[in-house]
Motif scaffolding. Structure first.
Motif, PDB file in Angstrom:
ATOM      1  N   TYR A  10       3.935 -12.757   9.681  1.00  0.00           N
ATOM      2  CA  TYR A  10       3.670 -14.184   9.490  1.00  0.00           C
ATOM      3  C   TYR A  10       4.132 -14.645   8.109  1.00  0.00           C
ATOM      4  N   SER A  11       3.913 -13.814   7.088  1.00  0.00           N
ATOM      5  CA  SER A  11       4.193 -14.236   5.721  1.00  0.00           C
ATOM      6  C   SER A  11       5.648 -14.032   5.321  1.00  0.00           C
ATOM      7  N   LYS A  12       6.345 -13.124   5.965  1.00  0.00           N
ATOM      8  CA  LYS A  12       7.738 -12.845   5.618  1.00  0.00           C
ATOM      9  C   LYS A  12       8.622 -13.183   6.815  1.00  0.00           C
ATOM     10  N   PRO A  13       9.375 -14.271   6.747  1.00  0.00           N
ATOM     11  CA  PRO A  13      10.190 -14.670   7.898  1.00  0.00           C
ATOM     12  C   PRO A  13      11.198 -13.604   8.303  1.00  0.00           C
ATOM     13  N   VAL A  14      11.391 -13.475   9.595  1.00  0.00           N
ATOM     14  CA  VAL A  14      12.397 -12.558  10.117  1.00  0.00           C
ATOM     15  C   VAL A  14      13.787 -13.161   9.944  1.00  0.00           C
ATOM     16  N   PHE A  15      13.868 -14.469  10.105  1.00  0.00           N
ATOM     17  CA  PHE A  15      15.136 -15.180  10.002  1.00  0.00           C
ATOM     18  C   PHE A  15      15.054 -16.095   8.784  1.00  0.00           C
ATOM     19  N   ASP A  16      15.773 -15.754   7.732  1.00  0.00           N
ATOM     20  CA  ASP A  16      15.714 -16.477   6.465  1.00  0.00           C
ATOM     21  C   ASP A  16      17.132 -16.571   5.910  1.00  0.00           C
ATOM     22  N   ASP A 189      12.418 -11.577  18.196  1.00  0.00           N
ATOM     23  CA  ASP A 189      12.192 -11.414  16.761  1.00  0.00           C
ATOM     24  C   ASP A 189      11.509 -12.640  16.172  1.00  0.00           C
ATOM     25  N   TYR A 190      11.810 -13.797  16.690  1.00  0.00           N
ATOM     26  CA  TYR A 190      11.154 -15.038  16.269  1.00  0.00           C
ATOM     27  C   TYR A 190      11.363 -16.078  17.369  1.00  0.00           C
ATOM     28  N   ILE A 191      10.690 -17.221  17.247  1.00  0.00           N
ATOM     29  CA  ILE A 191      10.718 -18.278  18.256  1.00  0.00           C
ATOM     30  C   ILE A 191      11.542 -19.456  17.744  1.00  0.00           C
ATOM     31  N   VAL A 192      12.331 -20.049  18.637  1.00  0.00           N
ATOM     32  CA  VAL A 192      13.012 -21.304  18.314  1.00  0.00           C
ATOM     33  C   VAL A 192      12.420 -22.406  19.195  1.00  0.00           C
ATOM     34  N   LEU A 193      11.901 -23.414  18.536  1.00  0.00           N
ATOM     35  CA  LEU A 193      11.146 -24.486  19.175  1.00  0.00           C
ATOM     36  C   LEU A 193      11.958 -25.781  19.213  1.00  0.00           C
TER      37      LEU A 193
END
Length: 318
Positions: A10-16, A189-193
């Motif tokens: 939560y604190s460290k984005p996977v996609f940055d 890995d992460y969500i795109v909304l």
């Protein structure tokens, strides 16, 4: 990527996304098609046209973009990637695979294999892979059924094992708020909304607060996943008698787009939310080339289809 506990995810984005240690997370959706070109025609824009577009996006005096989103693993997208590579442009890409229930199994599998190839052939440019666009939300014309989720998860597993960048799915909030989205989210890995205040009958003054609330609602439902915003924008024209455009109550104009664009961009920047504004250039093929140019689908760009800037990017603040 090694497995981490929920707090660290939560604190460290996977996609940055970064270029030279500078955050470039405020991206934009990009289609290279000029007037008279379209996916149905299997058009591939010229290198010269694409180079012009990339120059506009990266050197515009008001706002610049170094991160773009493309939707299909096809020759049109590869032409963009080739142009970026050849000219060593400061542009990174979230590359999509176009998956659809209206395509054959072979066509979907080809998109999977092609997006893997592109991600590996253009490692210095592609920074994330997106598998599908609005493929599970109920209203989608190319949606898969809940029963198709196991098949989809096999695609996710295959791509994740073959590429070195984060893998995601872009879909509407009305999918990510459903219980059956949980299994899909956990595989990614992460969500795109996607969250469009305009399509959800919001007046201009409520547009950014509605978007912010929707974003936090989805984060609360998926607390161990980074949530990026893959599409949100404001059309500069609409025709209320044209199908779903009856849902639009907010003013569709360049002035209104500028108000939304500036407020939305400020919120994203203040909260360091990776995002893709929809969209860079008006695309006249959208909604049907036989439809009038005034319908909303043809008017989401911050630049017109002739590449002249609209009000939002003539005087927008960085």
């Amino acid at each position: 990527m090694t497995k981490q506990n929920s707090k660290s995810l939560y604190s460290k984005p996977v996609f940055d996304p970064m270029i030279d240690e500078e955050w470039i997370g405020l991206g934009i959706a990009y289609g290279s098609y000029r007037d008279g070109e379209s996916p149905d025609k299997k058009s591939v824009s010229s290198e010269q046209d694409i180079l012009e577009d990339m120059t506009i996006l990266t050197t515009n005096s008001a706002v610049t973009w170094n991160l773009i989103r493309m939707y299909a693993a096809d020759p049109a997208s590869e032409q963009v990637l080739k142009t970026i590579k050849k000219h060593k442009l400061p542009v990174k890409v979230m590359q999509g695979a176009w998956l659809s229930s209206t395509q054959t199994a072979e066509q979907n599998e080809k998109q999977i294999s092609e997006v893997i190839r592109l991600a590996n052939d253009y490692k210095d440019i592609i920074v994330s892979v997106n598998l599908g666009n609005e493929i599970f939300v109920d209203w989608s014309a190319h949606k898969f059924e809940v029963s198709d989720i196991p098949k989809y998860l096999k695609w996710v597993k295959k791509v994740k094992s073959a590429v070195d960048v984060p893998v995601t799915l872009a879909d509407d909030y009305n999918f990510w708020n459903k219980p059956w989205s949980q299994e899909v989210a956990q595989a990614l890995d992460y969500i795109v909304l996607h969250a469009y205040a305009m399509w959800n009958s919001q007046a201009l003054e409520h547009a950014v607060p509605w978007t912010e609330k929707t974003y936090h609602d989805i984060k609360a439902l998926h607390p161990n996943k980074q949530v990026a915003l893959g599409e949100s924008g404001w059309a500069t024209s609409s025709v209320s008698s044209n199908g779903d455009e009856s849902l639009i109550i907010g003013e569709a104009s360049e002035k209104a787009q500028k108000i939304f664009f500036d407020a939305y961009r400020h919120w994203l920047k203040e909260n360091r939310i990776v995002s893709f504004y929809f969209e860079a250039f008006d695309e006249k093929w959208k909604g049907g080339e036989d439809m009038p140019d005034s319908i909303a689908e043809k008017n989401w760009g911050v630049f017109r289809s002739d590449r002249t800037p609209k009000l939002a990017v003539e005087v927008a603040t960085k």
